[in-house]
Design a protein around this motif. Structure first.
Motif, PDB file in Angstrom:
ATOM      1  N   SER A  64       9.473  44.316  53.466  1.00  0.00           N
ATOM      2  CA  SER A  64      10.042  43.729  52.253  1.00  0.00           C
ATOM      3  C   SER A  64       9.803  42.225  52.269  1.00  0.00           C
ATOM      4  CB  SER A  64      11.542  44.005  52.185  1.00  0.00           C
ATOM      5  OG  SER A  64      12.223  43.258  53.182  1.00  0.00           O
ATOM      6  N   LYS A  65      10.059  41.606  51.147  1.00  0.00           N
ATOM      7  CA  LYS A  65       9.959  40.149  51.046  1.00  0.00           C
ATOM      8  C   LYS A  65      10.837  39.484  52.110  1.00  0.00           C
ATOM      9  CE  LYS A  65      11.397  36.278  48.250  1.00  0.00           C
ATOM     10  NZ  LYS A  65      12.333  35.843  47.255  1.00  0.00           N
ATOM     11  N   ASP A  66      12.060  39.983  52.257  1.00  0.00           N
ATOM     12  CA  ASP A  66      12.988  39.390  53.225  1.00  0.00           C
ATOM     13  C   ASP A  66      12.495  39.538  54.664  1.00  0.00           C
ATOM     14  OD1 ASP A  66      14.662  38.603  51.169  1.00  0.00           O
ATOM     15  OD2 ASP A  66      15.876  40.432  51.273  1.00  0.00           O
ATOM     16  N   GLN A  67      11.796  40.612  54.954  1.00  0.00           N
ATOM     17  CA  GLN A  67      11.231  40.793  56.292  1.00  0.00           C
ATOM     18  C   GLN A  67      10.003  39.906  56.498  1.00  0.00           C
ATOM     19  OE1 GLN A  67      10.707  45.025  55.784  1.00  0.00           O
ATOM     20  NE2 GLN A  67      12.281  45.486  57.317  1.00  0.00           N
ATOM     21  N   LEU A  68       9.247  39.669  55.431  1.00  0.00           N
ATOM     22  CA  LEU A  68       8.027  38.875  55.530  1.00  0.00           C
ATOM     23  C   LEU A  68       8.295  37.376  55.598  1.00  0.00           C
ATOM     24  CD1 LEU A  68       5.758  40.789  53.009  1.00  0.00           C
ATOM     25  CD2 LEU A  68       5.512  40.720  55.489  1.00  0.00           C
ATOM     26  N   MET A  69       9.377  36.918  54.988  1.00  0.00           N
ATOM     27  CA  MET A  69       9.641  35.474  54.925  1.00  0.00           C
ATOM     28  C   MET A  69       9.662  34.812  56.311  1.00  0.00           C
ATOM     29  SD  MET A  69       9.531  34.510  51.846  1.00  0.00           S
ATOM     30  CE  MET A  69      10.007  32.844  52.238  1.00  0.00           C
ATOM     31  N   PRO A  70      10.423  35.320  57.292  1.00  0.00           N
ATOM     32  CA  PRO A  70      10.411  34.637  58.601  1.00  0.00           C
ATOM     33  C   PRO A  70       9.048  34.689  59.293  1.00  0.00           C
ATOM     34  CG  PRO A  70      11.843  36.578  58.649  1.00  0.00           C
ATOM     35  CD  PRO A  70      11.378  36.401  57.247  1.00  0.00           C
ATOM     36  N   ILE A  71       8.310  35.757  59.076  1.00  0.00           N
ATOM     37  CA  ILE A  71       6.975  35.875  59.671  1.00  0.00           C
ATOM     38  C   ILE A  71       6.054  34.808  59.079  1.00  0.00           C
ATOM     39  CG2 ILE A  71       4.940  37.370  59.872  1.00  0.00           C
ATOM     40  CD1 ILE A  71       6.951  39.771  59.731  1.00  0.00           C
ATOM     41  N   LEU A  72       6.084  34.666  57.761  1.00  0.00           N
ATOM     42  CA  LEU A  72       5.218  33.688  57.099  1.00  0.00           C
ATOM     43  C   LEU A  72       5.660  32.260  57.391  1.00  0.00           C
ATOM     44  CD1 LEU A  72       4.698  35.493  53.658  1.00  0.00           C
ATOM     45  CD2 LEU A  72       3.159  35.445  55.631  1.00  0.00           C
TER      46      LEU A  72
END
Length: 164
Positions: free
Chosen positions: A144-152
């Motif tokens: 999800s967007k929320d899961q991707l944000m910290p990775i990015l």
């Protein structure tokens, strides 16, 4: 005695002939033609802009050109790939194109297929590259967007520390 009323109806066609075009009919025809031309030209402009954006996003030669890059290995027929693409784009709205570049390796094209084979990954995968084109991380599966944000954010921060 009452006056005869003027009718605003169109006059009927003369016997055996075609209706004559009035000046108003000609002006209406010109106006409608001009409006149609503007609509067609506007649609063409939007289509050209959309094609350019599509082509730039699928141009894998942009990888390693000085910007950290996220490449999605993507199959346009795959609903999970499309969902990941939507979530990734939503997550990338926090970054400008100067911060992170987003590219797509479409595995239904020869270039996209060769790219996926080169990195040994299938669809529903995000590959994170540094500014020089070195692979830093692979993120596989739906996120999800929320899961991707910290990775990015982490990818961007580590790249900013290296180049800055």
């Amino acid at each position: 005695m009452s006056k005869p009323r003027k009718s605003h109806r169109r006059k009927s066609t003369p016997k055996g002939g075609e209706a004559r075009s009035s000046r108003r009919d000609v002006l209406r025809w010109i106006r409608n033609g001009a409006v149609g031309a503007v609509v067609v030209a506007g649609g063409g402009y939007v289509a050209v802009g959309s094609f350019r954006a599509y082509a730039a996003e699928h141009d894998l030669s942009r990888l390693g050109q000085g910007k950290p890059t996220v490449v999605q290995v993507h199959d346009p027929q795959c609903p999970t790939c499309t969902a990941l693409q939507k979530q990734t784009r939503r997550a990338l709205t926090e970054f400008g194109e100067c911060d992170l570049l987003y590219l797509i390796a479409d595995i239904t094209t020869p270039d996209g297929q060769a790219f996926a084979v080169r990195y040994g990954v299938g669809n529903v995968t995000l590959l994170l590259f540094d500014a020089e084109g070195g692979l830093q991380q692979a993120v596989q599966g739906m996120h999800s967007k929320d899961q991707l944000m910290p990775i990015l954010r982490s990818h961007h921060a580590s790249h900013a520390m290296i180049s800055g």
